[in-house]
Design an enzyme around this catalytic site. Structure first.
Site, PDB file in Angstrom:
ATOM      1  N   GLU A 275      -9.651  -1.916   5.799  1.00  0.00           N
ATOM      2  CA  GLU A 275      -9.880  -1.955   7.107  1.00  0.00           C
ATOM      3  C   GLU A 275     -11.384  -2.381   7.391  1.00  0.00           C
ATOM      4  O   GLU A 275     -11.869  -3.097   6.528  1.00  0.00           O
ATOM      5  CB  GLU A 275     -10.191  -0.136   7.313  1.00  0.00           C
ATOM      6  CG  GLU A 275      -8.985   0.870   6.850  1.00  0.00           C
ATOM      7  CD  GLU A 275      -8.008   0.864   8.028  1.00  0.00           C
ATOM      8  OE1 GLU A 275      -8.036   0.158   8.848  1.00  0.00           O
ATOM      9  OE2 GLU A 275      -7.370   1.606   7.891  1.00  0.00           O
TER      10      GLU A 275
ATOM     11  N   ASP B 171       0.869  -1.190   0.009  1.00  0.00           N
ATOM     12  CA  ASP B 171      -0.047  -0.179   0.089  1.00  0.00           C
ATOM     13  C   ASP B 171       0.964   1.278   0.028  1.00  0.00           C
ATOM     14  O   ASP B 171       2.137   1.321   0.190  1.00  0.00           O
ATOM     15  CB  ASP B 171      -0.947   0.020   1.331  1.00  0.00           C
ATOM     16  CG  ASP B 171      -0.117  -0.342   2.594  1.00  0.00           C
ATOM     17  OD1 ASP B 171       0.967  -0.210   2.593  1.00  0.00           O
ATOM     18  OD2 ASP B 171      -1.191  -0.803   3.439  1.00  0.00           O
TER      19      ASP B 171
ATOM     20  N   HIS C 150      -6.699  -4.588  10.602  1.00  0.00           N
ATOM     21  CA  HIS C 150      -6.385  -4.385   9.061  1.00  0.00           C
ATOM     22  C   HIS C 150      -5.124  -5.470   8.491  1.00  0.00           C
ATOM     23  O   HIS C 150      -4.062  -5.410   9.345  1.00  0.00           O
ATOM     24  CB  HIS C 150      -6.627  -2.813   8.804  1.00  0.00           C
ATOM     25  CG  HIS C 150      -5.225  -2.230   9.067  1.00  0.00           C
ATOM     26  ND1 HIS C 150      -5.097  -0.973   9.244  1.00  0.00           N
ATOM     27  CD2 HIS C 150      -4.022  -2.537   9.516  1.00  0.00           C
ATOM     28  CE1 HIS C 150      -3.998  -0.310   9.597  1.00  0.00           C
ATOM     29  NE2 HIS C 150      -3.207  -1.596   9.539  1.00  0.00           N
TER      30      HIS C 150
ATOM     31  N   ASN D  48      -6.814  -2.809  14.557  1.00  0.00           N
ATOM     32  CA  ASN D  48      -8.084  -3.397  14.280  1.00  0.00           C
ATOM     33  C   ASN D  48      -8.124  -4.215  13.333  1.00  0.00           C
ATOM     34  O   ASN D  48      -9.183  -4.549  12.945  1.00  0.00           O
ATOM     35  CB  ASN D  48      -8.693  -2.030  13.710  1.00  0.00           C
ATOM     36  CG  ASN D  48      -8.189  -1.694  12.222  1.00  0.00           C
ATOM     37  OD1 ASN D  48      -7.324  -2.207  12.027  1.00  0.00           O
ATOM     38  ND2 ASN D  48      -8.585  -0.580  11.878  1.00  0.00           N
TER      39      ASN D  48
HETATM   40  P1  PGA Z   1       2.651  -1.628  12.838  1.00  0.00           P
HETATM   41  O1  PGA Z   1       1.662  -1.456  11.471  1.00  0.00           O
HETATM   42  O2  PGA Z   1       3.917  -2.671  12.247  1.00  0.00           O
HETATM   43  O3  PGA Z   1       3.230  -0.244  12.682  1.00  0.00           O
HETATM   44  O4  PGA Z   1       2.016  -1.718  14.089  1.00  0.00           O
HETATM   45  C1  PGA Z   1       1.133  -2.692  11.305  1.00  0.00           C
HETATM   46  C2  PGA Z   1      -0.039  -2.431  10.172  1.00  0.00           C
HETATM   47  O5  PGA Z   1      -0.857  -1.401  10.565  1.00  0.00           O
HETATM   48  O6  PGA Z   1      -0.359  -3.409   9.376  1.00  0.00           O
END
Ligand code: PGA
Length: 239
Positions: free
Chosen positions: A141, A67, A136, A134
């Site tokens: 999301e 992304d 995702h 959450n």
């Molecule tokens: P993070 O993010 O590794 O910074 O916790 C993971 C994600 O949002 O996929």
């Protein structure tokens, strides 16, 4: 879904790095799906070390990142283009590296173009994922419906606040992104999900309840035939 719990995040990174060494030995022209965020940083550090030691060679491999924010200039320090250059691409020798463009004039056309590029590369051999608090994966999301292909999406409040720490007060934080869809991720032949840190213990627990919570996008991974989840002890503490 196979679960592997190791003591620390560094242990996880070291173990997963070995998988990439084997993958590229077995198939030098592998197509690797890559992720950003704090989770894969330790792994990328290990891969750089192994590359410098001559243990791994990416010269025939291609990569596709999950992304990118939108709008976002590639040279902006908070862009995922910048992140990947800093942590991996400037330090190893990929044949090619692709990331959705946060600068495309027409983001929906960029989604289609990105999917075609993945398809033309023969699909993804190994997809690396982190997970949001959450649930995702990429920027898919929690929602009622999920995009199969790469989509132009709104970020959830949870993701915006989780990523706020990276933006200074005078920077405008994007609220949209271009992300591979659930279908793109699902079509990957092998998936590696890394979950580390105490603050991911709740979402890890939810994932291992062995139920499809439709508001936890990562739960779709329960249906995939080849997913290995690597956790450190902190993230696995509630399972
Ligand atoms: P993070 O993010 O590794 O910074 O916790 C993971 C994600 O949002 O996929």
């Amino acid at each position: 879904m196979v679960k592997i719990v190791l003591d620390t995040a560094q242990d996880v990174a070291a173990q997963v790095a070995k998988i990439y060494v084997k993958q590229l030995k077995d198939k030098p022209d592998s197509v690797l799906g890559l992720a950003t965020g704090s989770t894969p940083v330790a792994l990328y550090g290990q891969l750089v070390k192994k590359y410098q030691a001559g243990e791994i060679d990416f010269s025939k491999a291609r990569s596709f990142n999950l992304d990118e924010y939108y709008p976002m200039k590639a040279d902006h320090p908070q862009s995922y283009h910048y992140f990947m250059k800093e942590h991996l691409f400037d330090k190893v020798n990929f044949a090619s590296s692709s990331i959705p463009s946060g600068e495309a004039k027409d983001p929906k056309a960029e989604c289609k173009r990105y999917d075609k590029e993945i398809e033309d590369a023969g699909g993804i051999d190994v997809m690396l994922l982190g997970i949001g608090h959450n649930g995702h994966v990429g920027f898919n999301e929690p929602a009622v419906t999920y995009s199969m292909g790469t989509g132009f999406v709104d970020l959830s409040d949870s993701s915006i606040s989780a990523n706020k720490r990276y933006f200074s007060a005078d920077e405008v934080q994007p609220t949209k992104a271009i992300t591979m869809g659930i279908g793109d991720i699902f079509r990957s032949r092998k998936i590696i999900l890394i979950i580390t840190g105490e603050n991911k213990a709740k979402i890890a627990k939810k994932l291992f309840e062995n139920q499809i919570h439709t508001d936890v996008p990562a739960c779709f991974l329960l249906l995939h035939p080849d997913v290995t989840v690597y956790l450190d002890k902190d993230a696995a503490s509630l399972i």
